[in-house]
Design a protein around this motif. Structure first.
Motif, short mmCIF file in Angstrom:
data_model
loop_
_atom_site.label_atom_id
_atom_site.label_comp_id
_atom_site.label_asym_id
_atom_site.label_seq_id
_atom_site.Cartn_x
_atom_site.Cartn_y
_atom_site.Cartn_z
N GLY A 126 0.96 -1.31 0.03
CA GLY A 126 -0.02 -0.08 0.07
C GLY A 126 0.95 1.20 0.06
N SER A 127 0.18 2.64 0.05
CA SER A 127 0.99 3.52 -0.24
C SER A 127 1.16 4.02 1.19
N THR A 128 2.30 4.96 1.23
CA THR A 128 2.59 5.35 2.72
C THR A 128 3.61 6.33 2.59
N GLN A 129 3.85 7.19 3.33
CA GLN A 129 4.79 8.46 3.46
C GLN A 129 6.14 7.89 3.72
N ASP A 130 6.34 6.78 4.40
CA ASP A 130 7.72 6.23 4.63
C ASP A 130 8.15 5.40 3.52
N ASP A 131 9.33 5.41 3.20
CA ASP A 131 10.07 4.92 2.24
C ASP A 131 10.59 3.53 2.26
N ALA A 132 10.23 3.12 3.77
CA ALA A 132 10.82 1.79 4.33
C ALA A 132 10.13 0.53 3.66
N LEU A 133 11.05 -0.43 3.13
CA LEU A 133 10.51 -1.63 2.43
C LEU A 133 9.46 -2.33 3.44
N PHE A 134 9.77 -2.30 4.72
CA PHE A 134 8.95 -3.28 5.70
C PHE A 134 8.45 -2.16 6.57
N VAL A 135 6.94 -2.38 6.47
CA VAL A 135 6.54 -1.19 7.33
C VAL A 135 5.34 -1.73 8.25
N SER A 136 4.97 -1.22 9.50
CA SER A 136 4.17 -1.60 10.38
C SER A 136 2.47 -1.53 9.79
N GLU A 137 1.66 -1.86 10.62
CA GLU A 137 0.34 -1.72 10.33
C GLU A 137 -0.03 -0.18 10.23
N GLN A 138 0.89 0.80 10.92
CA GLN A 138 0.46 2.22 10.93
C GLN A 138 1.28 2.73 9.88
N GLY A 139 2.02 2.06 9.14
CA GLY A 139 2.60 2.43 7.85
C GLY A 139 3.93 3.00 8.21
N ARG A 191 8.35 2.53 9.38
CA ARG A 191 9.17 1.75 9.34
C ARG A 191 9.23 0.78 10.51
N LEU A 192 9.44 -0.62 10.14
CA LEU A 192 9.44 -1.69 11.26
C LEU A 192 10.65 -1.56 11.87
N SER A 193 10.46 -1.74 13.35
CA SER A 193 11.74 -1.41 14.21
C SER A 193 12.36 -2.99 14.32
N SER A 194 13.50 -2.93 14.79
CA SER A 194 14.37 -4.33 14.95
C SER A 194 13.65 -5.07 16.20
N ARG A 195 13.16 -4.45 16.97
CA ARG A 195 12.48 -5.20 18.06
C ARG A 195 11.12 -5.92 17.54
N GLN A 196 10.38 -5.21 16.89
CA GLN A 196 9.21 -5.56 16.19
C GLN A 196 9.71 -6.74 15.30
N LEU A 197 10.57 -6.80 14.50
CA LEU A 197 10.78 -7.68 13.86
C LEU A 197 11.30 -9.04 14.42
N ALA A 198 11.92 -8.91 15.51
CA ALA A 198 12.61 -10.07 16.23
C ALA A 198 11.23 -10.66 16.94
N ARG A 199 10.14 -10.10 17.37
CA ARG A 199 8.95 -10.50 17.85
C ARG A 199 8.10 -11.14 16.88
N ARG A 200 8.15 -10.64 15.71
CA ARG A 200 7.45 -11.17 14.51
C ARG A 200 8.09 -12.92 14.17
N LEU A 201 9.42 -12.86 14.26
CA LEU A 201 10.12 -14.11 13.96
C LEU A 201 9.83 -14.98 15.00
N GLU A 202 9.80 -14.80 16.22
CA GLU A 202 9.45 -15.55 17.23
C GLU A 202 7.87 -16.37 17.20
N LYS A 203 7.20 -15.29 16.70
CA LYS A 203 5.70 -15.89 16.53
C LYS A 203 5.61 -16.67 15.35
N TRP A 204 6.56 -16.25 14.31
CA TRP A 204 6.54 -17.07 13.08
C TRP A 204 7.30 -18.50 13.30
N ARG A 205 8.28 -18.55 14.06
CA ARG A 205 8.91 -19.82 14.72
C ARG A 205 7.90 -20.79 15.26
N LEU A 206 6.89 -20.25 16.13
CA LEU A 206 5.91 -20.97 16.92
C LEU A 206 4.89 -21.54 15.99
#
Length: 296
Positions: free
Chosen positions: A194-207, A209-224
């Motif tokens: 979707g369109s967002t003002q942030d140029d980041a490749l990986f963005v949160s639901e709010q549009g 940039r995804l933080s390192s901590r958010q990515l780590a949490r998502r990986l743990e959920k993905w692993r489970l």
């Protein structure tokens, strides 16, 4: 400690206070210097020579202190004697030239190929899972650091050529190949990003940039969700990339370039991982590898 050691320690502590050292640091110095007084059994600190320091370190090592603890203690002693030189109590530092024992090198943890496939091949549905799948595929495909992944912009991708431009440590840029699975996952993510003002490749639901901590949490959920029993942290995808490429190609220099290591010695740690893999294969396959029972 006797009066001579106590007086020296008190004077040294006053200097530490003037230097605005914390109470915790001063307590550590006092503890380390007490070790030295007790182990050398010398009447005065001025009597300590290099041999006495070496013997004291050997005794502490025999007591089971870790290399890291020994390094800290030796640093405390060195600083004490350096201060004593400035005070003209001694002419030379008995700790000069001494080095603590080196800590054993920790091997980075990597997933096996099968475990990696189990982690990445699970089905994904919906926008967030498609984003996560694209992130993790890219990290494994191109050996990206966590910070490199979260700092990527959409403009850094060239999916027509299956390449990604990465800014690594020291702002050194490198151009990396993107594997087919990662490229497919990225195309699907870009379709729903979707369109967002942030140029980041990986963005949160709010549009944003995804933080390192958010990515780590998502990986743990993905692993489970994948039923992977092994704990997985983001850097393990990079370790697994390096280990698997090295197992297949044996090209250490190429792996160095892809990882963005300035020094080849940093990359050589993965040869140990490769050897561990080969050793397991040998033990499981070679008819002479398994020990025979002792019938004597």
């Amino acid at each position: 400690m006797n009066a001579a050691w106590t007086a020296t320690l008190q004077q040294f502590d006053q200097q530490l206070q003037l230097a605005a050292r914390s109470e915790h640091t001063r307590e550590a110095y006092a503890r380390d210097i007490t070790y030295l007084a007790r182990l050398t059994r010398l009447e005065q600190p001025e009597q300590v020579n290099t041999l006495a320091v070496q013997r004291a370190l050997a005794q502490l090592r025999h007591q089971g202190l870790s290399p890291r603890s020994l390094a800290r203690i030796l640093s405390s002693w060195r600083n004490l004697f350096h201060w004593m030189i400035r005070q003209e109590h001694i002419a030379a530092n008995p700790c000069a030239g001494l080095r603590p024992p080196r800590a054993p090198q920790r091997l980075p943890k990597a997933l096996s190929v099968d475990a990696t496939m189990q982690l990445l091949d699970q089905p994904s549905e919906g926008r967030l899972q498609w984003r996560d799948h694209a992130m993790f595929e890219l990290m494994y495909s191109s050996g990206l650091r966590l910070s490199e992944t979260t700092s990527l912009n959409v403009a850094d991708l060239d999916l027509s050529q299956q390449l990604v431009k990465v800014s690594g440590k020291g702002k050194r840029e490198r151009l990396l190949p993107v594997g087919r699975s990662a490229a497919d996952a990225l195309r699907r993510w870009l379709e729903v990003r979707g369109s967002t003002q942030d140029d980041a490749l990986f963005v949160s639901e709010q549009g944003t940039r995804l933080s390192s901590r958010q990515l780590a949490r998502r990986l743990e959920k993905w692993r489970l969700q994948s039923d992977c029993e092994q704990h997985v942290h983001p850097h393990m995808l990079r370790h697994s990339f390096a280990s698997h490429i090295l197992q297949s190609s044996g090209d250490l220099r190429a792996v160095q370039e892809m990882l963005g290591h300035a020094n080849l010695a940093t990359t050589q740690i993965y040869t140990s991982l490769d050897f561990q893999h080969l050793a397991k294969v040998y033990d499981g396959a070679h008819p002479r590898a398994k020990k025979t029972p002792d019938n004597s």
